[in-house]
Design an enzyme around this catalytic site. Structure first.
Site, mmCIF file in Angstrom:
data_model
loop_
_atom_site.group_PDB
_atom_site.id
_atom_site.type_symbol
_atom_site.label_atom_id
_atom_site.label_comp_id
_atom_site.label_asym_id
_atom_site.label_seq_id
_atom_site.Cartn_x
_atom_site.Cartn_y
_atom_site.Cartn_z
ATOM 1 N N ASN A 168 8.035 -5.434 -4.783
ATOM 2 C CA ASN A 168 6.676 -4.891 -4.779
ATOM 3 C C ASN A 168 6.320 -4.430 -3.377
ATOM 4 O OD1 ASN A 168 4.148 -4.530 -6.449
ATOM 5 N ND2 ASN A 168 3.352 -5.493 -4.579
ATOM 6 N N TYR A 172 -1.976 -3.889 2.327
ATOM 7 C CA TYR A 172 -2.999 -4.929 2.456
ATOM 8 C C TYR A 172 -3.250 -5.143 3.943
ATOM 9 C CZ TYR A 172 -0.106 -5.880 -1.691
ATOM 10 O OH TYR A 172 0.684 -5.763 -2.806
ATOM 11 N N ARG A 173 -4.507 -5.125 4.329
ATOM 12 C CA ARG A 173 -4.822 -5.277 5.751
ATOM 13 C C ARG A 173 -4.376 -6.646 6.256
ATOM 14 N NH1 ARG A 173 -10.691 -6.251 4.030
ATOM 15 N NH2 ARG A 173 -10.957 -8.491 4.326
ATOM 16 N N TRP A 186 -4.139 -10.351 0.423
ATOM 17 C CA TRP A 186 -3.721 -10.118 -0.948
ATOM 18 C C TRP A 186 -4.891 -10.429 -1.877
ATOM 19 C CZ3 TRP A 186 1.205 -13.304 0.287
ATOM 20 C CH2 TRP A 186 2.271 -12.443 0.584
ATOM 21 N N GLU A 229 7.332 0.398 -6.118
ATOM 22 C CA GLU A 229 6.648 1.506 -5.450
ATOM 23 C C GLU A 229 7.634 2.394 -4.689
ATOM 24 O OE1 GLU A 229 5.378 -1.551 -5.620
ATOM 25 O OE2 GLU A 229 3.322 -1.340 -6.336
ATOM 26 N N ASP A 278 -15.440 -2.827 5.699
ATOM 27 C CA ASP A 278 -14.536 -2.440 4.618
ATOM 28 C C ASP A 278 -14.830 -1.068 4.025
ATOM 29 O OD1 ASP A 278 -12.414 -2.970 2.745
ATOM 30 O OD2 ASP A 278 -12.918 -5.083 2.964
HETATM 31 C C1 LIG Z 1 -6.192 1.846 3.633
HETATM 32 C C2 LIG Z 1 -6.069 0.879 2.506
HETATM 33 C C3 LIG Z 1 -6.271 -0.462 2.731
HETATM 34 C C4 LIG Z 1 -6.155 -1.380 1.693
HETATM 35 N N1 LIG Z 1 -6.354 -2.702 1.949
HETATM 36 C C5 LIG Z 1 -6.169 -3.609 0.961
HETATM 37 C C6 LIG Z 1 -6.295 -4.989 1.231
HETATM 38 O O1 LIG Z 1 -6.580 -5.402 2.356
HETATM 39 N N2 LIG Z 1 -6.067 -5.874 0.227
HETATM 40 C C7 LIG Z 1 -5.725 -5.450 -1.040
HETATM 41 O O2 LIG Z 1 -5.504 -6.288 -1.900
HETATM 42 N N3 LIG Z 1 -5.639 -4.136 -1.325
HETATM 43 C C8 LIG Z 1 -5.838 -3.220 -0.356
HETATM 44 N N4 LIG Z 1 -5.710 -1.881 -0.628
HETATM 45 C C9 LIG Z 1 -5.421 -1.449 -2.002
HETATM 46 C C10 LIG Z 1 -3.973 -1.699 -2.342
HETATM 47 O O3 LIG Z 1 -3.112 -1.132 -1.401
HETATM 48 C C11 LIG Z 1 -3.651 -1.128 -3.728
HETATM 49 O O4 LIG Z 1 -4.454 -1.773 -4.667
HETATM 50 C C12 LIG Z 1 -2.191 -1.277 -4.098
HETATM 51 O O5 LIG Z 1 -2.008 -0.736 -5.377
HETATM 52 C C13 LIG Z 1 -1.766 -2.716 -4.108
HETATM 53 O O6 LIG Z 1 -0.422 -2.810 -4.517
HETATM 54 P P1 LIG Z 1 0.016 -3.853 -5.623
HETATM 55 O O7 LIG Z 1 -0.742 -3.514 -6.863
HETATM 56 O O8 LIG Z 1 1.474 -3.628 -5.731
HETATM 57 O O9 LIG Z 1 -0.333 -5.213 -5.103
HETATM 58 C C14 LIG Z 1 -5.838 -0.940 0.395
HETATM 59 C C15 LIG Z 1 -5.638 0.417 0.168
HETATM 60 C C16 LIG Z 1 -5.751 1.324 1.194
HETATM 61 C C17 LIG Z 1 -5.518 2.780 0.919
HETATM 62 MN MN LIG Z 2 2.814 -3.121 -7.306
#
Ligand SMILES: Cc1cc2nc3c(=O)[nH]c(=O)nc-3n(C[C@H](O)[C@H](O)[C@H](O)COP(=O)(O)O)c2cc1C
Ligand SMILES: [Mn+2]
Length: 485
Positions: A168, A172-173, A186, A229, A278
């Site tokens: 995966n 995530y920040r 997460w 991804e 945010d």
């Molecule tokens: C700039 C940016 C920052 C993000 N920060 C976070 C974050 O801090 N935590 C989070 O859970 N998702 C964050 N997201 C959204 C996730 O990247 C997005 O939901 C992604 O699909 C997560 O991948 P996953 O579904 O494989 O966990 C962010 C997206 C962007 C574009």
């Molecule tokens: Mn995913």
């Protein structure tokens, strides 16, 4: 095809889409204010060559316009990417030889998307382990005045499902705690968190920073958990992502990354993360999140650090979101085929509002579509769904407001439901769960309790053509924009 961040920077420069900033600029707040003004003015990507206190340049606003997003994907319009996805999703049994060959080509494009493992990667030209690891080398931004620390904002965080091994990647920040520790944000609905929760004790994690733009985008794509991804990145690039084994963890990392952080997250170690300015436009409150320990930091020579600022929309992430909206339309349609188009307004931070147009075929159809969206992947977090008829342009908010006003009897056409809400949404009474608003702005059928529905006003085609033809005769001079079509 763009192999790495450097190819991308070179392309941006050739296209006049990048400005190098030689002045010493502080990653503490100052970069944010510059970028905020630049994004809102539709300005270029910025390469800060001398961020104060750091040894590496900082790239920001690489995604901050529709044109740059299209350049990243090598397309004219974002919908062209969707076409490629639709081509595979909507594959029919081939009718003749030509069709069969086309089908084979499509299948090949899917096969080619599987990441390729290579022996050596530029991302490991420099290897820092143990006490040599120092996040302070990087120009990590403190974005907003209420942020307690710097945050890594544009990472591709790689984990593996502890049970089935599937990869995966998510964005995530990561709040910096000290020179070798960060938090890992997460959120509750995310795949990365699920991998961590499924671990028995400790999960290895690798974080790639500074990638080709398509791979970087893919980390933000809301794919179902079992879909890698990086495979999507390979498919969209038309070339597999190259991976190299990490130096301290059993995780493969993108070979051409500028910087890789390797380490682990323990199941039972949490710390107070945030607050953070945010993408909701507000500070999200401090909350316990897992802790990431960095065991190795690997880099290219002269590594470039990528960053992004989120905040009150519009910001750079608007374009990552728009790319997702366009790319995922075919997948949404594969489940809900009556959908013509949808739009997630940037001002609605994406999860607040979804406007969707449908080919309405039966009473209650709009309600069916609302509930379908509330049951579909990350769209399930959408707070308000507005449904319009298929001929309405969902991207034209004036038009949408017109139909939402003209076609709606609030006593009959508004649905209030309950469901999961975005982790960051501060409005509901309780975190994670709350109300959903559906507005059926389609033309109503008698079975839906409508009186005879009136005809919409429009001019005949003949008269429109006549006026087009005669426009010059009317003496408006150069005001030709008033012509129809
Ligand atoms: C700039 C940016 C920052 C993000 N920060 C976070 C974050 O801090 N935590 C989070 O859970 N998702 C964050 N997201 C959204 C996730 O990247 C997005 O939901 C992604 O699909 C997560 O991948 P996953 O579904 O494989 O966990 C962010 C997206 C962007 C574009
Ligand atoms: Mn995913």
């Amino acid at each position: 095809m763009l192999n790495d961040l450097r190819d991308w920077i070179a392309l941006l420069e050739r296209e006049g889409e990048l400005v190098r900033v030689a002045a010493v600029v502080d990653p503490d707040l100052e970069v944010t204010e510059i970028v905020d003004r630049t994004v809102k003015a539709g300005g270029p990507a910025l390469l800060f060559e001398h961020p104060r206190g750091a040894q590496h340049p900082l790239l920001i606003n690489q995604f901050g316009s529709e044109r740059r997003m299209c350049l990243a994907f090598g397309v004219e319009r974002l919908d062209d990417i969707a076409r490629k996805v639709a081509d595979v999703l909507e594959m029919q049994p081939p009718a003749g030889l030509v069709e069969k060959l086309r089908g084979l080509q499509r299948l090949k494009s899917v096969a080619d998307s599987v990441p390729r493992t290579v022996r050596k990667g530029a991302c490991q030209e420099i290897v820092l382990r143990g006490d040599d690891v120092d996040l302070g080398l990087l120009p990590i931004q403190r974005c907003w005045p209420g942020d307690p620390a710097p945050f890594i904002t544009l990472p591709a965080v790689i984990t593996r499902d502890p049970h089935d091994g599937t990869r995966n990647v998510g964005m995530y920040r990561m709040q910096v705690v000290d020179r070798c520790t960060t938090f890992m944000h997460w959120q509750i609905h995310k795949d990365g968190r699920a991998d961590w929760l499924a671990s028995d004790g400790r999960i290895p994690v690798a974080v790639a920073l500074g990638l080709d733009p398509v791979t970087a985008y893919s980390a933000s794509a809301p794919l179902p958990k079992h879909i890698d991804e990086l495979m999507m990145a390979g498919f969209l690039r038309g070339e597999p992502v190259e991976l190299v084994q990490g130096v301290s963890v059993e995780i493969e990392v993108p070979a051409t990354a500028e910087i890789v952080l390797e380490g682990f997250v323990d199941k039972d170690e949490l710390g107070e993360e945030g607050p953070f300015g945010d993408h909701t436009g507000y500070y999200t409150a401090a909350e316990p999140f897992p802790v990431f320990h960095v065991t190795a930091m690997t880099m290219r020579k002269d590594a470039i650090y990528p960053s992004i600022v989120v905040g009150k929309p519009p910001q750079e992430d608007a374009w990552l979101g728009k790319a997702t909206e366009r790319i995922f339309l075919p997948a949404v349609r594969a489940t809900v085929p009556e959908i013509v188009d949808y739009d997630l307004p940037v001002a609605g931070a994406f999860h607040n509002c979804c406007i969707v147009s449908i080919r309405k075929a039966y009473p209650g159809h709009a309600h069916k579509v609302m509930h379908a969206l509330w049951g579909l992947g990350m769209l399930s977090l959408t707070k308000c769904v507005i449904v319009v008829d298929g001929h309405v342009d969902v991207h034209d908010y004036q038009q949408v407001l017109f139909y939402a006003g003209a076609n709606v009897d609030p006593a009959r056409d508004v649905v209030l439901a309950r469901g999961p809400l975005d982790h960051l949404d501060h409005a509901p009474e309780r975190q994670f769960i709350g109300g959903k608003l559906g507005i059926d702005a389609t033309a109503k059928l008698p079975e839906e309790g409508a009186r005879a529905w009136p005809a919409e006003i429009d001019m005949t085609a003949e008269v429109k053509e006549l006026v087009d033809r005669r426009w010059a005769d009317y003496g408006f001079g150069t005001h030709t924009s008033a012509r129809s079509g």
